[in-house]
Design a protein around this motif. Sequence first.
Motif: not given
Length: 211
Positions: A18-31, A44-53, A83-86
């Motif tokens: 899995d990936v550290e949350w700070d990285y995920v949050r930074d990516v979605f902020d930029t996107v 962001a969490e829903t999309l990152w993990h595909g929680l709804t399919g 990779a370094e955040s994984t």
Amino acid sequence: MSEPYEYWLLDLDGTLVDVEWDYVRDVFDTVGDRLDRPFTDAEAETLWHGLTGSRNRQLDAWNVDPERFWTTFHDVEDPQTRAESTYLYDDAAFVAGLDEPVGLVTHCQSFLTEPILDHLDIRDWFDAVCCCTDETGWKPDPEPVEGVITDLDVETTEGTGVLAGDGACDVGAAWNAGLDAIHVDRHGPHQRGHCVRGDYRVDSFDELDLP
């Protein structure tokens, strides 16, 4: 777990790593800045993990164009930073001890997967790797799974193989390819809004009581 499987297939993100949350949050902020459409932590969490399919169906439901989103998303991601955040889940270490052939079937794109395997030093865990594309097909379609089985050169009779993953698409891909399915539920049905059932449903691989 009583089944002595002759080969194993595994998902990567959310299953073994899995990936550290700070990285995920930074990516979605930029996107979000580039699309002029901010994403909440929950989105962001829903999309990152595909929680709804299906992530594309979820984007459509939010009136976000999937093609534009993914083009922007992949442009924003930096493979080495990701990779370094994984990090590797502790219970994933069992894979290194498997004597049977092991394949990886992931929706994580090759340009991201390769640095992760190198950074975590787990490349030698896998005898075959498929990073899904439009050409290979996407789980729950059986095509990418069947491709890895072919690469492993193993028997495909019923009950000989298993696929483990954290999403409904992994369970579907396993069953569509005639394999048993292990659902590793890292988030719980309360976050998904539904329950995913496989032949085995666990919160951790430690629950499988593997030899």
